[in-house]
Design a protein around this motif. Structure first.
Motif, PDB file in Angstrom:
ATOM      1  N   HIS A   1       3.972  -7.804  -0.963  1.00 43.12           N
ATOM      2  CA  HIS A   1       3.900  -6.559  -1.712  1.00 43.12           C
ATOM      3  C   HIS A   1       3.629  -5.379  -0.784  1.00 43.12           C
ATOM      4  O   HIS A   1       4.305  -4.347  -0.834  1.00 43.12           O
ATOM      5  CB  HIS A   1       2.808  -6.676  -2.788  1.00 43.12           C
ATOM      6  CG  HIS A   1       2.631  -5.423  -3.582  1.00 43.12           C
ATOM      7  ND1 HIS A   1       1.551  -4.574  -3.401  1.00 43.12           N
ATOM      8  CD2 HIS A   1       3.398  -4.850  -4.544  1.00 43.12           C
ATOM      9  CE1 HIS A   1       1.663  -3.548  -4.226  1.00 43.12           C
ATOM     10  NE2 HIS A   1       2.773  -3.695  -4.939  1.00 43.12           N
ATOM     11  N   GLU A   2       2.653  -5.546   0.081  1.00 46.43           N
ATOM     12  CA  GLU A   2       2.293  -4.454   0.982  1.00 46.43           C
ATOM     13  C   GLU A   2       3.461  -4.094   1.911  1.00 46.43           C
ATOM     14  O   GLU A   2       3.801  -2.924   2.096  1.00 46.43           O
ATOM     15  CB  GLU A   2       1.065  -4.854   1.809  1.00 46.43           C
ATOM     16  CG  GLU A   2       0.617  -3.748   2.733  1.00 46.43           C
ATOM     17  CD  GLU A   2      -0.595  -4.139   3.577  1.00 46.43           C
ATOM     18  OE1 GLU A   2      -1.394  -4.994   3.128  1.00 46.43           O
ATOM     19  OE2 GLU A   2      -0.728  -3.585   4.686  1.00 46.43           O
ATOM     20  N   ASN A   3       4.074  -5.133   2.470  1.00 45.50           N
ATOM     21  CA  ASN A   3       5.190  -4.878   3.387  1.00 45.50           C
ATOM     22  C   ASN A   3       6.378  -4.214   2.697  1.00 45.50           C
ATOM     23  O   ASN A   3       7.035  -3.343   3.264  1.00 45.50           O
ATOM     24  CB  ASN A   3       5.644  -6.198   4.017  1.00 45.50           C
ATOM     25  CG  ASN A   3       4.738  -6.618   5.155  1.00 45.50           C
ATOM     26  OD1 ASN A   3       4.545  -5.866   6.105  1.00 45.50           O
ATOM     27  ND2 ASN A   3       4.151  -7.802   5.054  1.00 45.50           N
ATOM     28  N   VAL A   4       6.651  -4.647   1.475  1.00 47.80           N
ATOM     29  CA  VAL A   4       7.791  -4.094   0.755  1.00 47.80           C
ATOM     30  C   VAL A   4       7.503  -2.639   0.360  1.00 47.80           C
ATOM     31  O   VAL A   4       8.372  -1.767   0.488  1.00 47.80           O
ATOM     32  CB  VAL A   4       8.122  -4.960  -0.482  1.00 47.80           C
ATOM     33  CG1 VAL A   4       9.136  -4.258  -1.379  1.00 47.80           C
ATOM     34  CG2 VAL A   4       8.648  -6.317  -0.040  1.00 47.80           C
ATOM     35  N   CYS A   5       6.288  -2.369  -0.098  1.00 48.46           N
ATOM     36  CA  CYS A   5       5.944  -0.990  -0.470  1.00 48.46           C
ATOM     37  C   CYS A   5       6.063  -0.065   0.737  1.00 48.46           C
ATOM     38  O   CYS A   5       6.625   1.026   0.647  1.00 48.46           O
ATOM     39  CB  CYS A   5       4.511  -0.918  -1.009  1.00 48.46           C
ATOM     40  SG  CYS A   5       4.378  -1.534  -2.684  1.00 48.46           S
TER      41      CYS A   5
ATOM     42  N   ALA B   1      14.044  -8.648   6.866  1.00 45.62           N
ATOM     43  CA  ALA B   1      15.307  -8.609   6.118  1.00 45.62           C
ATOM     44  C   ALA B   1      15.020  -8.689   4.623  1.00 45.62           C
ATOM     45  O   ALA B   1      15.616  -7.958   3.820  1.00 45.62           O
ATOM     46  CB  ALA B   1      16.214  -9.758   6.552  1.00 45.62           C
ATOM     47  N   ALA B   2      14.092  -9.564   4.245  1.00 46.67           N
ATOM     48  CA  ALA B   2      13.734  -9.659   2.825  1.00 46.67           C
ATOM     49  C   ALA B   2      12.976  -8.408   2.388  1.00 46.67           C
ATOM     50  O   ALA B   2      13.208  -7.883   1.286  1.00 46.67           O
ATOM     51  CB  ALA B   2      12.883 -10.908   2.580  1.00 46.67           C
ATOM     52  N   TYR B   3      12.092  -7.893   3.245  1.00 46.73           N
ATOM     53  CA  TYR B   3      11.376  -6.658   2.879  1.00 46.73           C
ATOM     54  C   TYR B   3      12.381  -5.534   2.619  1.00 46.73           C
ATOM     55  O   TYR B   3      12.244  -4.761   1.680  1.00 46.73           O
ATOM     56  CB  TYR B   3      10.418  -6.188   3.988  1.00 46.73           C
ATOM     57  CG  TYR B   3       9.406  -7.195   4.465  1.00 46.73           C
ATOM     58  CD1 TYR B   3       9.005  -8.265   3.652  1.00 46.73           C
ATOM     59  CD2 TYR B   3       8.836  -7.089   5.740  1.00 46.73           C
ATOM     60  CE1 TYR B   3       8.076  -9.194   4.128  1.00 46.73           C
ATOM     61  CE2 TYR B   3       7.907  -8.008   6.207  1.00 46.73           C
ATOM     62  CZ  TYR B   3       7.533  -9.068   5.394  1.00 46.73           C
ATOM     63  OH  TYR B   3       6.631  -9.974   5.854  1.00 46.73           O
ATOM     64  N   ALA B   4      13.366  -5.444   3.507  1.00 45.03           N
ATOM     65  CA  ALA B   4      14.347  -4.362   3.392  1.00 45.03           C
ATOM     66  C   ALA B   4      15.113  -4.452   2.071  1.00 45.03           C
ATOM     67  O   ALA B   4      15.279  -3.451   1.364  1.00 45.03           O
ATOM     68  CB  ALA B   4      15.311  -4.413   4.574  1.00 45.03           C
TER      69      ALA B   4
ATOM     70  N   LEU C   1      21.390   2.858   7.930  1.00 44.51           N
ATOM     71  CA  LEU C   1      21.569   1.497   8.448  1.00 44.51           C
ATOM     72  C   LEU C   1      20.231   0.947   8.940  1.00 44.51           C
ATOM     73  O   LEU C   1      19.471   1.647   9.603  1.00 44.51           O
ATOM     74  CB  LEU C   1      22.569   1.521   9.618  1.00 44.51           C
ATOM     75  CG  LEU C   1      22.764   0.187  10.368  1.00 44.51           C
ATOM     76  CD1 LEU C   1      23.425  -0.859   9.478  1.00 44.51           C
ATOM     77  CD2 LEU C   1      23.589   0.400  11.637  1.00 44.51           C
ATOM     78  N   ILE C   2      19.968  -0.315   8.595  1.00 49.76           N
ATOM     79  CA  ILE C   2      18.767  -0.979   9.100  1.00 49.76           C
ATOM     80  C   ILE C   2      19.213  -2.122  10.003  1.00 49.76           C
ATOM     81  O   ILE C   2      20.020  -2.967   9.597  1.00 49.76           O
ATOM     82  CB  ILE C   2      17.918  -1.542   7.937  1.00 49.76           C
ATOM     83  CG1 ILE C   2      17.575  -0.429   6.944  1.00 49.76           C
ATOM     84  CG2 ILE C   2      16.646  -2.201   8.482  1.00 49.76           C
ATOM     85  CD1 ILE C   2      16.970  -0.929   5.641  1.00 49.76           C
TER      86      ILE C   2
END
Ligand code: ATP
Ligand code: MG
Length: 662
Positions: free
Chosen positions: A129-133, A160-163, A198-199
């Motif tokens: 959660h923290e990383n995604v936010c 990659a999943a966070y992005a 782009l990431i």
């Protein structure tokens, strides 16, 4: 279809070999008998509205929907909507809603490329959660808004999943481009979906090699002047070029943003992502998936097909660059609150025990991979499997291509110790989730058969004129009616969408695959429709010819295509890769011809066998038949789009070998 036709193939595949689920497996399964499966399936197709209304409860909606389904397959006016008034957020469902109950539960076990130098990392739902936010806040801070397309070109690292989830959180559709793709493939996809953000990463790592991702991206961007920002994740710390004003470091941005970010309320039919198909049959299509139906369908199939239970450790070896990684790493399992292995490595590094070592290390219960990986490992010999334990495994799965019965048996007996059901899952980028598969506690498996439709899925086999076939038959696989995970359009090309999938057989979704249905109502995918051969008036599926060849104990892999033949209409051309320590010879060639003749019938006798050390494959490991078909026919000049090939050099070698034969 003439009666002989089915006999030709039925003679080989036979229906005698059947593996019913064990009583102990069934006693804990969600769906525990054939009767239960059949009754549920019947209800799901008799009254789809009520079935899918009920199943939509499994996810959290900010605003409820009223209409379950609003679909037209009218060829010139295709429109597909599910849960259309509903409001939700896919990231909220995958992450936030678990925080009350499972903040400290592991969401991902990141298993890095090299087990000798790097430790596995456990990432809890709270950390996810923290990383995604934070990731979402970085996107917002740098100008990404709801509706903007973000291209992601990352290796299999947690970022990659966070992005992806960060994009979903703020309502910016992601377009993930597999990190094995070349600069040209990347620029094509960036241009096609008009993304300006782009990431990427400095470099990726695969076995002992590094992959110059940033360098590839720089090269791709020479053709994409509209890309304004490149967010770079540091993976190796290797040297890279830097464009001031355009490139920004992820780790530097992280310290500038906070860890709270609201989830954007999205309509059920708002786009969630665009993903390009593998390109096995031509120019890749920008498949567009939307939010509500996709979340329902991927999480439901994940639970039933893998018989997923709370607490299971799930491992799908796919890359997030493929639909399998989208649906069965990022969305389906997370929506179900699962714990998953997130694997950066390769099956043969440090050695061919790697996958089974990871299974043991993390006590994996459910393991999902592709036939290409199984065949590659089978070729290395049994000792790599036998020295591992694997007793945690309960369910095995495969996806991507038909699995040859020979490889199936090896997977079942060697990897699963004869106690794990195998779910052979047939589906496509376009379908969003699994469509045909044996539910592991209910449906007895037959090696090589995708078996039975999932709930709500109505396969229909038609002949070339579109006549529906009854009972045991062979023909083209179509799907009557819609399902919630279905793609909604080809991005910016609704015309191509309608033409590709809805014009051949009005009123049905055309899959492009051929299939056979046996007396028990099991579906066997026989290959792409274009690949079904017509030899002297007999239809023969390439998949079954290949299975016959692979069944020979000196053959590792085979690919069969047709070529124009004066007498027979089409002749049979087989490319054969032998086991590691076997040398090609004329005797072996004759033996193989004889072997196929005996196993399928005289009509199926190959006209040519070309021995080859490797076959041209897409980056996702599928054999590119349209290319080997041209090589077999001696048409070397116009091979079509080769940008999605894993190793273009293989094509040159094949052409040289082919020239040497005639
Ligand atoms: P393109 O559509 O660009 O040619 P592709 O079809 O290879 O590429 P995907 O969506 O990744 O792209 O693959 C779906 C196809 O893979 C199916 O249509 C089918 O031919 C094959 N396939 C997938 N799973 C199975 C399976 N379990 N058994 C048989 N075939 C399978
Ligand atoms: Mg396809």
């Amino acid at each position: 279809m003439a009666e002989q036709d089915t006999k030709v193939t039925a003679a080989y595949s036979g229906n005698e070999e059947v593996y019913p689920p064990s009583d102990s497996f069934r006693s804990k399964a969600h769906v525990a008998s054939m009767e239960e499966y059949e009754e549920m399936w019947q209800r799901s197709v008799d009254d789809p509205e009520s079935f899918w209304r009920e199943k939509a409860d499994r996810i959290d909606w900010f605003e409820p929907f009223e209409t379950v389904k609003n679909v037209s397959y009218e060829p010139r006016n295709v429109s597909i909507k599910w849960y259309e008034e509903g409001v939700l957020n896919a990231c909220y469902n995958a992450v936030d809603r678990h925080l009350d109950e499972r903040a400290d539960q592991t969401a991902f076990i990141y298993e890095p490329n090299d087990p000798n130098t790097e430790e596995a990392q456990h990432i809890t739902y709270a950390e996810l959660h923290e990383n995604v936010c934070k990731f979402a806040n970085i996107l917002k801070k740098n100008g990404v808004k709801k509706g903007d397309r973000v291209t992601i070109y990352l290796p299999m690292i947690p970022a990659a999943a966070y992005a992806m989830l960060a994009c979903a959180r703020i309502g910016a559709p992601h377009s993930v481009v597999f990190a094995g793709f070349s600069p040209d493939s990347l620029s094509d996809r960036i241009l096609d979906c008009e993304s300006t953000f782009l990431i990427t990463a400095d470099e990726g790592v695969r076995a002992t090699k590094t992959v110059p991702l940033k360098e590839n991206a720089d090269q791709a961007l020479e053709k994409c002047p509209d890309v304004e920002t490149v967010l770079v994740v540091q993976r190796t710390g290797g040297d890279i070029d830097w464009t001031e004003g355009r490139d920004i470091w992820y780790h530097e941005e992280l310290s500038t943003v906070d860890a709270e970010c609201e989830c954007e309320p999205m309509n059920a039919e708002d786009p969630l992502f665009i993903l390009y198909t593998s390109g096995s049959t031509g120019k890749p299509k920008g498949v567009l998936h939307t939010t509500g139906g996709y979340c329902v369908f991927t999480s439901l199939t994940h639970e039933y097909v893998f018989d997923y239970h709370e607490g299971d450790v799930f491992w799908c070896t796919a890359d997030v660059g493929w639909i399998t990684g989208h649906s069965y790493i990022v969305y389906g399992p997370l929506i179900n609150g699962a714990t998953q292995v997130f694997f950066e490595g390769t099956p043969t590094y440090p050695d061919a025990s790697r996958l089974w070592d990871v299974v043991d290390k993390h006590d994996v219960n459910i393991f999902y991979t592709a036939p290409t990986a199984i065949r590659a490992l089978m070729r290395q010999g049994d000792e790599y499997v036998e020295k591992t334990d694997r007793s945690s495994l309960r369910v095995l799965g495969t996806v991507g291509e038909p699995i040859n019965p020979e490889a199936w048996r090896w997977y079942y007996n060697k990897v699963g110790n004869g106690k794990c059901p195998i779910v052979d899952t047939w589906w496509q980028t376009e379908t969003g989730g699994i469509m045909i598969t044996p539910l592991p506690g209910a449906v007895a498996q037959k090696p090589g058969a995708a078996s039975k439709p999932f709930f709500g899925i109505q396969p229909e086999v038609v002949d070339n004129a579109g006549n529906i076939q009854e009972g045991a038959c062979e023909g083209v696989l179509t799907i009557a009616d819609s399902w919630p995970g279905q793609m909604r359009t080809v991005y910016k090309n609704h015309e191509r969408f309608q033409n590709t999938y809805f014009s051949q057989f009005p009123g049905k979704y055309f899959t492009g695959d051929g299939c056979r249905r046996d007396e028990d109502g099991y579906y066997w995918i026989t290959g792409r429709v274009d690949d079904v051969l017509n030899v002297s008036g007999h239809r023969i599926g390439t998949a079954e010819l290949e299975s016959a060849l692979v069944a020979h104990d000196q053959v590792a892999e085979a690919a069969v295509v047709g070529f124009p033949h004066e007498v027979k209409g089409q002749g049979i051309y087989a490319y054969v890769t032998l086991l590691k320590d076997v040398d090609p010879s004329e005797e072996l060639r004759d033996e193989l011809v004889q072997y196929v003749r005996e196993h399928i019938g005289p009509i199926a006798k190959p006209d040519f066998i070309q021995f080859t050390p490797s076959l041209p494959k897409t980056r996702s490991g599928k054999i590119m038949r349209r290319i080997i078909r041209k090589i077999a026919a001696g048409e070397f000049d116009d091979l079509g789009d080769t940008s999605t090939l894993a190793d273009p050099g293989v094509v040159e070698e094949l052409i040289d070998e082919r020239k040497g034969m005639s």
